[in-house]
Scaffold this motif. Structure first.
Motif, PDB file in Angstrom:
ATOM      1  N   VAL A  72       0.775  -1.192   0.069  1.00 24.64           N
ATOM      2  CA  VAL A  72       0.248   0.029   0.022  1.00 24.64           C
ATOM      3  C   VAL A  72       0.813   1.287  -0.149  1.00 24.64           C
ATOM      4  CG1 VAL A  72      -1.555   1.312   1.441  1.00 24.64           C
ATOM      5  CG2 VAL A  72      -2.019  -1.105   1.164  1.00 24.64           C
ATOM      6  N   LYS A  73       1.842   1.477   0.755  1.00 19.93           N
ATOM      7  CA  LYS A  73       2.815   2.564   0.888  1.00 19.93           C
ATOM      8  C   LYS A  73       3.435   2.522  -0.418  1.00 19.93           C
ATOM      9  CE  LYS A  73       3.342   2.057   5.763  1.00 19.93           C
ATOM     10  NZ  LYS A  73       4.075   1.272   6.788  1.00 19.93           N
ATOM     11  N   VAL A  74       3.901   1.490  -0.968  1.00 19.53           N
ATOM     12  CA  VAL A  74       4.776   1.632  -2.504  1.00 19.53           C
ATOM     13  C   VAL A  74       3.922   2.228  -3.539  1.00 19.53           C
ATOM     14  CG1 VAL A  74       5.727   0.190  -4.324  1.00 19.53           C
ATOM     15  CG2 VAL A  74       6.480  -0.142  -1.822  1.00 19.53           C
ATOM     16  N   ILE A  75       2.734   1.723  -3.416  1.00 22.08           N
ATOM     17  CA  ILE A  75       1.773   1.973  -4.773  1.00 22.08           C
ATOM     18  C   ILE A  75       1.253   3.466  -4.333  1.00 22.08           C
ATOM     19  CG2 ILE A  75      -0.586   1.676  -5.422  1.00 22.08           C
ATOM     20  CD1 ILE A  75       1.403  -0.446  -6.285  1.00 22.08           C
ATOM     21  N   GLY A  76       1.085   3.997  -3.027  1.00 20.12           N
ATOM     22  CA  GLY A  76       0.636   5.106  -2.741  1.00 20.12           C
ATOM     23  C   GLY A  76       1.797   5.977  -3.245  1.00 20.12           C
ATOM     24  N   LEU A  77       3.031   5.952  -2.908  1.00 23.31           N
ATOM     25  CA  LEU A  77       4.096   6.584  -3.425  1.00 23.31           C
ATOM     26  C   LEU A  77       4.264   6.879  -4.718  1.00 23.31           C
ATOM     27  CD1 LEU A  77       6.879   6.031  -0.544  1.00 23.31           C
ATOM     28  CD2 LEU A  77       5.421   7.952  -0.754  1.00 23.31           C
ATOM     29  N   SER A  78       4.018   5.547  -5.376  1.00 22.98           N
ATOM     30  CA  SER A  78       4.195   5.549  -7.028  1.00 22.98           C
ATOM     31  C   SER A  78       2.860   6.513  -7.447  1.00 22.98           C
ATOM     32  CB  SER A  78       3.779   4.218  -7.327  1.00 22.98           C
ATOM     33  OG  SER A  78       5.094   3.289  -6.906  1.00 22.98           O
ATOM     34  N   ILE A  79       1.739   6.490  -6.995  1.00 14.79           N
ATOM     35  CA  ILE A  79       0.835   7.252  -7.487  1.00 14.79           C
ATOM     36  C   ILE A  79       0.975   8.596  -7.213  1.00 14.79           C
ATOM     37  CG2 ILE A  79      -1.703   8.122  -6.891  1.00 14.79           C
ATOM     38  CD1 ILE A  79      -2.308   5.080  -6.376  1.00 14.79           C
ATOM     39  N   LEU A  80       1.782   9.056  -5.913  1.00 13.40           N
ATOM     40  CA  LEU A  80       2.216  10.518  -5.821  1.00 13.40           C
ATOM     41  C   LEU A  80       3.198  10.819  -6.933  1.00 13.40           C
ATOM     42  CD1 LEU A  80       2.442  10.837  -1.936  1.00 13.40           C
ATOM     43  CD2 LEU A  80       1.076  12.061  -3.441  1.00 13.40           C
ATOM     44  N   GLY A  81       4.134   9.927  -7.200  1.00  8.36           N
ATOM     45  CA  GLY A  81       5.076  10.338  -8.228  1.00  8.36           C
ATOM     46  C   GLY A  81       4.571  10.141  -9.782  1.00  8.36           C
ATOM     47  N   CYS A  82       3.515   9.603 -10.150  1.00  6.46           N
ATOM     48  CA  CYS A  82       2.906   9.724 -11.355  1.00  6.46           C
ATOM     49  C   CYS A  82       2.160  11.140 -11.504  1.00  6.46           C
ATOM     50  CB  CYS A  82       1.691   8.417 -11.494  1.00  6.46           C
ATOM     51  SG  CYS A  82       2.723   6.974 -11.795  1.00  6.46           S
ATOM     52  N   CYS A  83       1.547  11.360 -10.202  1.00  9.11           N
ATOM     53  CA  CYS A  83       0.932  12.760 -10.299  1.00  9.11           C
ATOM     54  C   CYS A  83       1.884  13.882 -10.507  1.00  9.11           C
ATOM     55  CB  CYS A  83       0.077  13.044  -9.086  1.00  9.11           C
ATOM     56  SG  CYS A  83      -1.399  11.977  -9.011  1.00  9.11           S
ATOM     57  N   GLY A  84       3.055  13.809  -9.707  1.00 11.68           N
ATOM     58  CA  GLY A  84       4.025  14.707  -9.853  1.00 11.68           C
ATOM     59  C   GLY A  84       4.952  14.761 -11.085  1.00 11.68           C
ATOM     60  N   PHE A  85       4.851  13.691 -11.842  1.00 14.50           N
ATOM     61  CA  PHE A  85       5.910  13.503 -12.823  1.00 14.50           C
ATOM     62  C   PHE A  85       5.549  14.314 -14.003  1.00 14.50           C
ATOM     63  CE2 PHE A  85       7.326  10.931 -16.678  1.00 14.50           C
ATOM     64  CZ  PHE A  85       8.495  11.133 -16.665  1.00 14.50           C
ATOM     65  N   PRO A  86       4.237  14.765 -14.464  1.00 16.53           N
ATOM     66  CA  PRO A  86       4.075  16.032 -15.424  1.00 16.53           C
ATOM     67  C   PRO A  86       4.645  17.105 -15.516  1.00 16.53           C
ATOM     68  CG  PRO A  86       2.091  14.633 -15.210  1.00 16.53           C
ATOM     69  CD  PRO A  86       3.084  14.008 -14.036  1.00 16.53           C
ATOM     70  N   PHE A  87       4.671  17.495 -13.928  1.00 17.95           N
ATOM     71  CA  PHE A  87       5.209  18.856 -13.498  1.00 17.95           C
ATOM     72  C   PHE A  87       6.695  18.865 -13.922  1.00 17.95           C
ATOM     73  CE2 PHE A  87       1.332  18.611 -11.040  1.00 17.95           C
ATOM     74  CZ  PHE A  87       0.657  19.843 -11.674  1.00 17.95           C
ATOM     75  N   ILE A  88       7.205  17.641 -13.503  1.00 16.26           N
ATOM     76  CA  ILE A  88       8.856  17.431 -13.816  1.00 16.26           C
ATOM     77  C   ILE A  88       9.023  17.666 -15.384  1.00 16.26           C
ATOM     78  CG2 ILE A  88      10.946  15.826 -13.305  1.00 16.26           C
ATOM     79  CD1 ILE A  88       9.593  15.010 -10.957  1.00 16.26           C
ATOM     80  N   VAL A  89       8.107  16.990 -16.154  1.00 13.44           N
ATOM     81  CA  VAL A  89       8.461  17.195 -17.462  1.00 13.44           C
ATOM     82  C   VAL A  89       8.359  18.548 -17.918  1.00 13.44           C
ATOM     83  CG1 VAL A  89       7.458  16.403 -19.807  1.00 13.44           C
ATOM     84  CG2 VAL A  89       7.722  14.463 -17.979  1.00 13.44           C
ATOM     85  N   ILE A  90       7.332  19.151 -17.575  1.00 11.01           N
ATOM     86  CA  ILE A  90       7.365  20.700 -17.864  1.00 11.01           C
ATOM     87  C   ILE A  90       8.464  21.323 -17.241  1.00 11.01           C
ATOM     88  CG2 ILE A  90       5.769  22.679 -17.470  1.00 11.01           C
ATOM     89  CD1 ILE A  90       3.307  20.982 -17.549  1.00 11.01           C
ATOM     90  N   TYR A  91       8.801  21.293 -16.237  1.00 13.58           N
ATOM     91  CA  TYR A  91       9.772  21.947 -15.568  1.00 13.58           C
ATOM     92  C   TYR A  91      11.162  21.642 -16.396  1.00 13.58           C
ATOM     93  CZ  TYR A  91      13.364  23.755 -12.106  1.00 13.58           C
ATOM     94  OH  TYR A  91      14.305  24.439 -11.595  1.00 13.58           O
ATOM     95  N   MET A  92      11.426  20.665 -16.743  1.00 10.47           N
ATOM     96  CA  MET A  92      12.860  20.314 -17.177  1.00 10.47           C
ATOM     97  C   MET A  92      12.756  20.443 -18.771  1.00 10.47           C
ATOM     98  SD  MET A  92      14.478  19.370 -14.939  1.00 10.47           S
ATOM     99  CE  MET A  92      15.797  18.468 -15.539  1.00 10.47           C
ATOM    100  N   ASP A  93      11.555  20.927 -19.145  1.00  9.09           N
ATOM    101  CA  ASP A  93      11.263  21.355 -20.838  1.00  9.09           C
ATOM    102  C   ASP A  93      11.584  19.835 -21.606  1.00  9.09           C
ATOM    103  OD1 ASP A  93      10.401  22.671 -22.819  1.00  9.09           O
ATOM    104  OD2 ASP A  93      12.496  23.491 -23.231  1.00  9.09           O
ATOM    105  N   TRP A  94      11.105  18.812 -21.014  1.00 10.95           N
ATOM    106  CA  TRP A  94      11.374  17.232 -21.735  1.00 10.95           C
ATOM    107  C   TRP A  94      10.197  17.257 -22.854  1.00 10.95           C
ATOM    108  CZ3 TRP A  94      11.944  14.211 -16.823  1.00 10.95           C
ATOM    109  CH2 TRP A  94      13.287  14.380 -16.528  1.00 10.95           C
ATOM    110  N   PRO A  95      10.086  16.476 -23.936  1.00 10.39           N
ATOM    111  CA  PRO A  95       9.367  16.336 -24.722  1.00 10.39           C
ATOM    112  C   PRO A  95       7.827  15.889 -24.158  1.00 10.39           C
ATOM    113  CG  PRO A  95      11.247  14.935 -25.376  1.00 10.39           C
ATOM    114  CD  PRO A  95      11.486  15.555 -24.266  1.00 10.39           C
ATOM    115  N   TYR A  96       6.716  16.255 -24.577  1.00 11.45           N
ATOM    116  CA  TYR A  96       5.400  16.131 -24.084  1.00 11.45           C
ATOM    117  C   TYR A  96       5.153  14.691 -23.750  1.00 11.45           C
ATOM    118  CZ  TYR A  96       0.428  15.831 -24.152  1.00 11.45           C
ATOM    119  OH  TYR A  96      -0.906  15.281 -23.877  1.00 11.45           O
TER     120      TYR A  96
END
Length: 185
Positions: A32-56
Motif C-alpha cells: 500500500v505504501k509503495v503503490i501510494g508513493l508511486s501514485i504520488l510520483g505519477c501525479c508529480g511527474f508531468p510537472f517535472i517534465v514541464i519544468y525540465m522542458d522534456w518532450p510532451y
C-alpha cells in the motif's frame, strides 16, 4: 488524465495483491505504501517534465501501469472464477473477467496503432520494439503512416471500450457484494 490512468493501473495491481492468499497483511501494508508513493510520483511527474522542458510524450509514459494492472486483475479474476466453479460467486467473477478483457481490448485498440496514428501524443515511442521518433512524424506527409481513415478516432473507440468495461465490472462487483463473497470463496 494520464496520471489518473496510471493511478488506476497501480490500484489494479494493489487489488490483485489484496486478492492473493499468499500476501500477508504486513506485506500488503508495505505494498500500500509503495503503490501510494508511486501514485504520488505519477501525479508529480508531468510537472517535472514541464519544468525540465522534456518532450510532451515523456509525461505520458506512466500510463504503461494500466495494462500491467489490467493483466494482473484479470489473472486474479480468472483464478477466482475457476476456483468458485459451481458456486453463486462464479457469475460475478465472470463479469469481472469480461470487464477486464474488454478494457484490455480497448487498450490494445489504442496502443497498437499508436506509433503510426497518434502524432504528438505518441506514447509507445520509448518502447524497445517501436520506432523513435514515431512513424507518424517520419512519414511524408506527416500522419500518412496511419492505416486508419482520417475520420477514425481510435482514442474515442478505446474510451467506449473503457466505459463498457466499467459498467460490466461494476455489475460484477455488485454481484459479489450482494452475494456476500469474501476472499477464499
Amino acid at each position: 488524465m494520464t496520471s489518473g490512468m496510471a493511478a488506476e493501473g497501480l490500484l489494479l495491481i494493489l487489488t490483485h495483491l489484496a486478492l492473493r492468499a499468499d500476501v500477508s497483511e504486513a506485506s500488503f501494508g508495505r505494498w500500500v505504501k509503495v503503490i501510494g508513493l508511486s501514485i504520488l510520483g505519477c501525479c508529480g511527474f508531468p510537472f517535472i517534465v514541464i519544468y525540465m522542458d522534456w518532450p510532451y510524450n515523456i509525461a505520458l509514459q506512466a500510463i504503461h501501469f494500466l495494462p500491467i494492472g489490467v493483466v494482473a486483475i484479470t489473472s486474479s479474476s480468472t483464478a477466482y472464477m475457476y476456483s468458485c466453479g459451481g458456486s453463486p460467486f462464479q457469475g460475478p467473477w465472470r463479469l469481472l473477467c469480461l470487464g477486464s478483457f474488454i478494457l484490455l481490448t480497448g487498450a490494445a485498440i489504442f496502443g497498437i496503432p499508436d506509433n503510426d496514428c497518434t502524432g504528438r501524443s505518441c506514447i509507445t515511442e520509448y518502447l524497445p520494439w517501436e520506432s523513435s521518433p514515431c512513424r507518424w512524424y517520419t512519414a511524408d506527409p506527416k500522419g500518412s503512416s496511419c492505416p486508419l481513415p482520417e475520420w477514425f478516432n481510435h482514442s474515442a473507440v478505446m474510451h467506449c471500450f473503457a466505459i463498457a468495461s466499467c459498467i460490466i465490472t461494476t455489475l460484477g462487483v455488485q454481484g459479489l457484494l450482494d452475494s456476500g463473497w469474501e476472499p477464499g470463496c
